[in-house]
Design a protein around this motif. Structure first.
Motif, mmCIF file in Angstrom:
data_model
loop_
_atom_site.group_PDB
_atom_site.id
_atom_site.type_symbol
_atom_site.label_atom_id
_atom_site.label_comp_id
_atom_site.label_asym_id
_atom_site.label_seq_id
_atom_site.Cartn_x
_atom_site.Cartn_y
_atom_site.Cartn_z
ATOM 1 N N PRO A 19 0.823 -1.222 0.000
ATOM 2 C CA PRO A 19 0.000 0.000 0.000
ATOM 3 C C PRO A 19 0.853 1.266 0.000
ATOM 4 O O PRO A 19 0.386 2.332 -0.397
ATOM 5 C CB PRO A 19 -0.817 -0.119 1.286
ATOM 6 C CG PRO A 19 -0.015 -1.000 2.173
ATOM 7 C CD PRO A 19 0.672 -1.974 1.255
ATOM 8 N N GLY A 20 2.115 1.128 0.427
ATOM 9 C CA GLY A 20 3.002 2.295 0.426
ATOM 10 C C GLY A 20 3.269 2.834 -0.960
ATOM 11 O O GLY A 20 3.535 4.028 -1.132
ATOM 12 N N VAL A 21 3.201 1.960 -1.977
ATOM 13 C CA VAL A 21 3.452 2.410 -3.350
ATOM 14 C C VAL A 21 2.170 2.526 -4.176
ATOM 15 O O VAL A 21 2.189 3.121 -5.257
ATOM 16 C CB VAL A 21 4.445 1.466 -4.074
ATOM 17 C CG1 VAL A 21 5.776 1.448 -3.354
ATOM 18 C CG2 VAL A 21 3.879 0.060 -4.193
ATOM 19 N N THR A 22 1.060 1.967 -3.669
ATOM 20 C CA THR A 22 -0.195 1.999 -4.439
ATOM 21 C C THR A 22 -1.195 3.028 -3.915
ATOM 22 O O THR A 22 -2.015 3.536 -4.683
ATOM 23 C CB THR A 22 -0.864 0.616 -4.450
ATOM 24 O OG1 THR A 22 -1.093 0.188 -3.093
ATOM 25 C CG2 THR A 22 0.020 -0.411 -5.142
ATOM 26 N N GLU A 23 -1.143 3.321 -2.614
ATOM 27 C CA GLU A 23 -2.072 4.298 -2.036
ATOM 28 C C GLU A 23 -1.541 5.721 -2.232
ATOM 29 O O GLU A 23 -0.328 5.920 -2.348
ATOM 30 C CB GLU A 23 -2.271 4.030 -0.541
ATOM 31 C CG GLU A 23 -2.975 2.721 -0.224
ATOM 32 C CD GLU A 23 -4.416 2.730 -0.688
ATOM 33 O OE1 GLU A 23 -5.066 3.790 -0.597
ATOM 34 O OE2 GLU A 23 -4.886 1.681 -1.152
ATOM 35 N N PRO A 24 -2.441 6.715 -2.283
ATOM 36 C CA PRO A 24 -1.988 8.105 -2.429
ATOM 37 C C PRO A 24 -1.010 8.500 -1.332
ATOM 38 O O PRO A 24 -1.254 8.246 -0.153
ATOM 39 C CB PRO A 24 -3.290 8.917 -2.320
ATOM 40 C CG PRO A 24 -4.359 7.963 -2.735
ATOM 41 C CD PRO A 24 -3.919 6.612 -2.260
ATOM 42 N N MET A 25 0.101 9.097 -1.733
ATOM 43 C CA MET A 25 1.126 9.501 -0.775
ATOM 44 C C MET A 25 1.002 10.974 -0.407
ATOM 45 O O MET A 25 1.279 11.365 0.724
ATOM 46 C CB MET A 25 2.509 9.229 -1.360
ATOM 47 C CG MET A 25 3.656 9.702 -0.498
ATOM 48 S SD MET A 25 5.272 9.201 -1.105
ATOM 49 C CE MET A 25 5.341 7.530 -0.467
ATOM 50 N N LEU A 26 0.587 11.780 -1.357
ATOM 51 C CA LEU A 26 0.553 13.223 -1.139
ATOM 52 C C LEU A 26 -0.616 13.831 -1.897
ATOM 53 O O LEU A 26 -0.914 13.424 -3.011
ATOM 54 C CB LEU A 26 1.868 13.848 -1.623
ATOM 55 C CG LEU A 26 2.099 15.330 -1.348
ATOM 56 C CD1 LEU A 26 2.351 15.539 0.146
ATOM 57 C CD2 LEU A 26 3.296 15.845 -2.147
ATOM 58 N N THR A 27 -1.282 14.762 -1.244
ATOM 59 C CA THR A 27 -2.348 15.526 -1.901
ATOM 60 C C THR A 27 -1.964 16.993 -1.894
ATOM 61 O O THR A 27 -1.603 17.545 -0.851
ATOM 62 C CB THR A 27 -3.689 15.342 -1.176
ATOM 63 O OG1 THR A 27 -4.118 13.988 -1.300
ATOM 64 C CG2 THR A 27 -4.757 16.251 -1.788
ATOM 65 N N MET A 28 -2.027 17.599 -3.066
ATOM 66 C CA MET A 28 -1.740 19.025 -3.171
ATOM 67 C C MET A 28 -2.978 19.749 -3.655
ATOM 68 O O MET A 28 -3.646 19.300 -4.591
ATOM 69 C CB MET A 28 -0.571 19.276 -4.123
ATOM 70 C CG MET A 28 0.746 18.725 -3.638
ATOM 71 S SD MET A 28 2.167 19.474 -4.476
ATOM 72 C CE MET A 28 2.137 21.117 -3.769
ATOM 73 N N THR A 29 -3.298 20.853 -2.996
ATOM 74 C CA THR A 29 -4.431 21.682 -3.396
ATOM 75 C C THR A 29 -3.927 23.083 -3.723
ATOM 76 O O THR A 29 -2.939 23.556 -3.151
ATOM 77 C CB THR A 29 -5.476 21.766 -2.270
ATOM 78 O OG1 THR A 29 -4.850 22.273 -1.066
ATOM 79 C CG2 THR A 29 -6.069 20.393 -1.975
#
Length: 216
Positions: A19-29
């Motif tokens: 999940p460390g490479v498949t789940e979103p790591m960072l969200t930018m707004t």
């Protein structure tokens, strides 16, 4: 007992890596002040006019904005929201023709960690001593790239920040937030380091025991 603990740590590291490479790591707004957005719109409408026409048109737009209450706009408007995992970043880099960077990110964040953990797992199993020596050499060689995980995260943050601000200048206010993928990846790093330390301790004690037995 320590062997079972080491195996458990390696398995947990592998589980966290997925999940460390498949789940979103960072969200930018990205947000823009409404009043600044209005001023920019006026500038865009008048930029191709002559100086006199620009002044007249700007005056008309100011009056219109005042009539509709647009001159008292407050607050911000969100113009984009972007979340990416490590795999998403690799795909985006590839699609933007940054092939070398995409390969490096994939190599350092997926291939090398997976190979290292699988090698460590095999090392803990009852295999011939000759194979264990080869696996130890392989782990030692891979260990030289242990800081590559930090490099990967830095690339992702820089890449997303660069894309977010492209063409927006000082208008855009960006905010970033770490997502669940980052914490999974962080957990993988911690458990991977812990498992490496446990294996090193086990190997050292076995070597000392062998040395003592030879002396006896």
């Amino acid at each position: 007992m320590k062997v079972y603990l080491s195996i458990s740590l390696v398995l947990i590291s592998l589980i966290l890596l997925i999940p460390g490479v498949t789940e979103p790591m960072l969200t930018m707004t990205g947000t823009i002040e409404k009043s600044q957005l209005l001023d920019t719109g006026k500038d865009m409408l008048t930029q191709n006019l002559t100086e006199d026409s620009r002044a007249n048109t700007r005056g008309i737009l100011d009056v219109a904005a005042s009539l509709f209450g647009l001159d008292t706009l407050e607050g911000e408007v969100e113009v984009f929201r972007n979340s990416r995992s490590i795999i998403d970043t690799i795909v985006a880099l590839y699609q933007s023709h940054n092939l070398i960077v995409a390969v490096l990110v994939g190599l350092f964040s997926i291939v090398i960690p997976a190979v290292k953990l699988i090698t460590m797992l095999i090392l803990l199993l009852p295999v011939p001593q000759r194979i264990k020596q080869q696996l130890n050499s392989m782990i030692g060689a891979i260990g030289k790239w242990s800081m590559a995980d930090v490099f990967v995260v830095a690339i992702i943050v820089t890449y997303m920040a660069g894309n977010a601000s492209a063409g927006m200048g000082d208008m855009l206010k960006t905010q970033s937030q770490f997502e669940i993928g980052f914490y999974y990846f962080l957990g993988y790093c911690i458990f991977s380091i812990a498992s490496q330390m446990m294996i090193d301790m086990t190997q050292t004690r076995k070597s000392q025991s062998t040395f003592v037995n030879i002396d006896d």
